[in-house]
Design an enzyme around this catalytic site. Structure first.
Site, PDB file in Angstrom:
ATOM      1  N   CYS A  74       0.857  -1.174   0.000  1.00 34.69           N
ATOM      2  CA  CYS A  74       0.000   0.000   0.000  1.00 34.69           C
ATOM      3  C   CYS A  74       0.897   1.230   0.000  1.00 34.69           C
ATOM      4  O   CYS A  74       1.438   1.613   1.034  1.00 34.69           O
ATOM      5  CB  CYS A  74      -0.900  -0.002   1.245  1.00 34.69           C
ATOM      6  SG  CYS A  74      -1.950   1.445   1.349  1.00 34.69           S
ATOM      7  N   LEU A  75       1.073   1.804  -1.148  1.00 32.03           N
ATOM      8  CA  LEU A  75       1.962   2.954  -1.273  1.00 32.03           C
ATOM      9  C   LEU A  75       1.359   3.878  -2.322  1.00 32.03           C
ATOM     10  O   LEU A  75       1.080   3.444  -3.443  1.00 32.03           O
ATOM     11  CB  LEU A  75       3.359   2.466  -1.684  1.00 32.03           C
ATOM     12  CG  LEU A  75       4.455   3.515  -1.775  1.00 32.03           C
ATOM     13  CD1 LEU A  75       4.677   4.167  -0.422  1.00 32.03           C
ATOM     14  CD2 LEU A  75       5.748   2.893  -2.270  1.00 32.03           C
TER      15      LEU A  75
END
Lengths: 490, 149
Positions: free
Chosen positions: B86-87
């Site tokens: 999750c970036l």
């Protein structure tokens, strides 16, 4: 739920032969029409149907379970079970809230699970422990000793039940053993309520393996079913979601296993009992892909779908495209010596090709420059500068992108469309009118007075995008990193 | 489909000027598919670990971000048990000015600065919030167990 008196009595005692039974197509609930009316008391759905002799919507849902049994005249009527179930119901009832009782008391298939314990283990949580007896006997025998003894030898309330089960199995020979109880109308056939009960009910006692030893299968399933009555005045307890279907299915599969032998089909002069299609169905779903249409039955399948969704929505928060007009009208200029870096080189950061002095590039309002073709491809998807995220669409003056163009078309006369609440990112509503519902963006508005709502929408979206820019300028890791790598906006 | 110039250039540069603590090697049979390793950043529970990742450049790269996934098991609130990351820059904040190199640096930075407020692995994030010391210890143990070369 109307009168306690009704609830405390098992349904067979009621004059049910002429009562209308209702069936809910949404949740498969069933109820008497005179008690709860036409709307499903369980889920509130209107998609319900009156169950009639020749028209039983449950057929589709229950794999013809009931009628396979009923239509076979050589079998004892399934309803003969009912008296035997009374003690069971009474026992269950003692532990249950009336609410829950309603869901389970009238399930004629419950005797399949010949011992069923219902324990409340917390508010709204129940543990179901069941034991399935599979009485097996030599095929064609006159009834094993097991069965003959059952009515007397059975312990507690389940003794009679066992007898009935045995009768069912050896129906062709024994016939109904309880002549005092007349068969009920088909309205009393109620499939179980609630997922785990349903599947439990799908198991039929099976006879067939020569040897005469009963096979006992036990299963325990603790469910977080939301069975507690709601209190409208207080927030309900925080309930965990209903257990994963997978757990339920795996548990049941383990409990029932494959039928020991297919011999027993001889005892039924009709289609095979429904456990086979059920098991086959689950077996098809569980291993292998674990995916069945839109439904998934395994963690891997769920992961696959989640990954897919994540990828599909990966850029859903990203700003929308810039208008072609804005992209086309980006100012061009020649690369000068001052654009070259310290090493005397410069490149377009999109294609990474080197750019020489004198080459033409397009410059964004934030003064970052790229090959026109490169930046056009990007801006056509997202209106952000690749370096600093600033959009090329001007915010305040002459609106130029598609959203803002709608704004331009918005006239004075506020029509009904203004009352449509709009969210940022929502579909643009209220663009058209009933006569001309489709308005192509960019074309002159056919009904300018109807355009007001979309104007509002457009401005909301802009504000939101601006907010996103501000927050990203505040710095996430990526942003800080980017600034570190590319330096502040030139 | 011919490999875009940009991918060739990026690959060449990754080879010619490797970044310390990061490697990305394309597969011979598919130059869009990279075997990646990232060293756990210093002063993080991932220090000393070498984490394997896979990276794929989609057809429309660089207009869409590369697809990246951890192959090494890692205990991190923004990386789930399938290795999905999750970036923001891998999703909605992708920009074509970013490169394989910069993305991998972002991921390395993410290891050094977990963000349990924007979790992908909910259980890990919750643990991180409730008992940061314990979570960091778990991360260290996982690094020890799974990320040692």
């Amino acid at each position: 739920m109307s009168q306690p008196a009704t609830e405390s009595q098992p349904p067979p005692a009621q004059p049910s032969g002429h009562r209308d039974m209702m069936f809910c197509h949404e949740c498969h609930d069933e109820w008497y029409r005179d008690e709860h009316g036409l709307t499903c008391p369980e889920c509130g759905s209107d998609f319900t149907e009156i169950i009639e002799e020749g028209n039983d919507p449950r057929d589709q849902h229950m794999l013809d379970h009931d009628h396979d049994m009923d239509d076979d005249s050589s079998l004892p009527d399934l309803e003969a079970i009912s008296p035997a179930m009374r003690p069971l119901f009474a026992a269950m009832h003692a532990n249950q809230s009336p609410h829950q009782h309603d869901h389970t008391h009238d399930d004629p298939e419950e005797p399949d699970i010949s011992s069923l314990q219902f324990r409340q283990v917390g508010p709204g949580r129940f543990s179901v422990t069941g034991t399935v007896f599979r009485t097996v006997s030599p095929p064609g025998g006159g009834g094993p000793p097991q069965a003959a003894r059952a009515p007397n030898a059975g312990s507690g309330p389940f003794g009679g039940l066992t007898a009935i089960l045995t009768n069912l199995i050896h129906g062709g020979i024994a016939g109904p053993q309880n002549p005092t109880q007349p068969a009920q109308g088909s309205q009393d056939h109620q499939p179980g309520q609630g997922g785990q009960m349903d599947e439990g009910a799908g198991s039929q006692p099976q006879a067939g393996v020569p040897g005469g030893a009963p096979q006992v299968h036990r299963f325990t399933y603790t469910a977080g079913a939301r069975l507690a009555p709601r209190d409208p005045n207080n927030p309900g307890p925080r309930l965990e979601p209903v257990d994963e279907l997978n757990n339920v299915l795996v548990g049941l599969m383990a409990a029932f296993g494959e039928p020991p032998d297919h011999h027993h089909h001889e005892h039924f002069h009709g289609p095979p009992p429904p456990i086979n299609p059920l098991i086959q169905l689950f077996a098809q779903m569980l291993p292998g892909s674990g995916q069945f249409g839109d439904a998934v039955y395994s963690q891997e399948a769920l992961d696959r779908i989640i990954t897919q969704l994540m990828e599909q929505n990966a850029s859903s928060n990203a700003p929308g495209p810039a208008s072609q007009k804005d992209i086309d009208s980006l100012p061009r200029r020649k690369v000068g010596v001052e654009d070259l870096g310290s090493e005397g080189h410069a490149e377009c950061s999109i294609c990474m090709d080197e750019v020489n002095v004198g080459e033409e590039v397009a410059e964004l309002p934030c003064h970052h420059w790229f090959h026109h073709a490169c930046i056009a491809a990007w801006l056509g998807e997202h209106d952000t500068c690749p370096h600093c995220r600033k959009g090329i669409t001007k915010k305040n003056d002459a609106p130029a992108n598609e959203n803002s163009r709608n704004q331009a078309g918005s006239g004075e006369g506020a029509q009904a469309s203004t009352s449509i609440p709009s969210m940022p990112g929502a579909f643009v509503t209220g663009e058209g009118s009933s006569e001309n519902p489709y308005v192509i963006s960019g074309s002159p508005p056919a009904h300018p007075h109807n355009e007001d709502g979309s104007g509002n929408n457009g401005s909301t979206t802009r504000t939101d995008a601006a907010g996103a820019e501000d927050s990203s300028a505040g710095g996430g890791i990526g942003e800080r990193l980017r600034r570190g790598l590319f330096g502040p906006p030139r | 489909m011919a490999l875009p110039k940009r991918i060739i250039k990026e690959t060449e540069r990754l080879m010619a000027e490797p970044v310390k603590g990061i490697s990305a090697v394309p597969h011979e049979d598919n130059l869009r598919y990279f075997d990646v390793t990232i060293d756990g950043p210093g002063q993080s529970p991932y220090e000393g670990g070498v984490f394997k990742l896979e990276l794929f450049l989609p057809d429309d790269y660089p207009m869409t971000p590369p697809k990246i996934r951890f192959l090494t098991k890692i205990y991190h609130p923004n990386i789930d048990r399938l290795g999905r990351i999750c970036l923001d820059v891998l999703k909605s904040n992708w920009s074509p000015a970013l490169q394989i190199r910069t993305i991998l640096l972002s991921i390395q930075a993410l290891l050094g600065a977990p963000n349990p407020d924007d979790p992908l692995a909910n259980d890990v994030a919750q643990k991180w919030k409730e008992d940061e010391k314990g979570a960091i210890e778990t991360a260290r143990q996982w690094t020890e167990q799974y990320a040692k070369p």
